[in-house]
Enzyme design. Structure first.
Site, PDB file in Angstrom:
ATOM      1  N   SER A 152       0.865  -1.179   0.000  1.00  0.00           N
ATOM      2  CA  SER A 152       0.000   0.000   0.000  1.00  0.00           C
ATOM      3  C   SER A 152       0.899   1.224   0.000  1.00  0.00           C
ATOM      4  CB  SER A 152      -0.894   0.006   1.251  1.00  0.00           C
ATOM      5  OG  SER A 152      -1.475   1.286   1.461  1.00  0.00           O
ATOM      6  N   TYR A 165      -0.915  -0.922  10.406  1.00  0.00           N
ATOM      7  CA  TYR A 165      -1.148  -1.186   8.988  1.00  0.00           C
ATOM      8  C   TYR A 165       0.037  -0.693   8.163  1.00  0.00           C
ATOM      9  CZ  TYR A 165      -3.591  -1.261   4.465  1.00  0.00           C
ATOM     10  OH  TYR A 165      -3.957  -1.514   3.168  1.00  0.00           O
TER      11      TYR A 165
END
Length: 262
Positions: A152, A165
């Site tokens: 990401s 995350y």
């Protein structure tokens, strides 16, 4: 050097190759699986929830595509072991591994419990690391394999996703670099794709907030969020023979977000 028509076609298809995609029942994972299927690959679709996975795979099979469902929770040791054993029974070689499964809990750093930390780490990072290791003999046997890790842009810069995350996604970028060099002699290429906001179930909650969505769009030069199929196209390209000289790289699929200075 000019290529014959047949040689050219071979560079842009995956016929005869076996791919395994985690988190394949929805979102980016489902889009990746379908892209690989349409390019001719046999796809082993993996997800935790058997019902949703089997429904999706049945839809692909109805189109005449070579899709297979294996339900497993790859965030757990037992789930990974069962998956690897099932793959070994049916497919001696694995040409493509897409480590896509992911989750998130958005909280301030000091608000996470130990259980929440472990859950995010196990789902996003442990699954990719351990599956890559466990499936290594199958990938090596293919004599020309490709791993694609789904990271990401949260692993490249700060985003409001929560620290854990971002940590897991940054670790996937570095795992990609290390394995690309370590396994190159085995004919295994390893690359990474780093999406920005994509219209998936994981992002649906925050994107349903009009103010938040507007902020995302305003920071994106292309002026919109992405679609799962756009990420899937990047993943598929990295798996193709045409991408045979690409390894150790992270490709941002982000509408220009990461290069958007002030």
């Amino acid at each position: 050097m000019s290529l014959s028509t047949s040689d050219f076609a071979q560079r842009w298809q995956l016929t005869g190759r076996v791919a395994l995609v985690t988190g394949a029942s929805k979102g980016i994972g489902a889009a990746v699986a379908e892209e690989l299927l349409q390019l001719g690959a046999t796809v082993v679709a993996v997800a935790r929830t058997a019902g949703a996975l089997e429904q999706q795979v049945a839809a692909w099979q109805a189109q005449g595509l070579s899709a297979h469902a294996l339900a497993a929770d790859v965030s757990t040791l037992a789930g990974r072991a069962a998956l690897v054993a099932a793959v070994a029974e049916q497919w001696p070689q694995l040409h493509i591994l897409v480590n896509n499964v992911g989750t998130n809990i958005r909280k301030p750093t000091t608000a996470y419990s130990a259980e929440e930390y472990r859950h995010i780490m196990a789902t996003n990072l442990d699954s990719a690391f351990e599956l890559s290791r466990s499936l290594y003999p199958r990938l090596q046997a293919a004599q020309g394999a490709s791993i694609v890790n789904i990271s990401s842009v949260a692993g490249l810069t700060h985003l409001r996703t929560g620290a854990i995350y971002g940590m897991t996604k940054a670790a996937l970028v570095q795992l990609t670099r290390n394995l690309a060099v370590e396994w190159v002699a085995d004919g295994i290429r390893v690359n990474c794709v780093a999406p920005w906001y994509i219209r998936t179930p994981l992002a649906a909650g925050v994107l349903s907030n009009p103010e938040y969505l507007a902020q995302v769009v305003n920071r994106t030069p292309l002026g919109r969020t992405g679609e799962p199929e756009e990420v899937a196209a990047a993943v598929a390209f990295l798996c193709l023979p045409a991408a045979g000289y690409i390894t150790g790289q992270t490709l941002s699929v982000d509408g220009g977000f990461t290069v958007n200075g002030f």
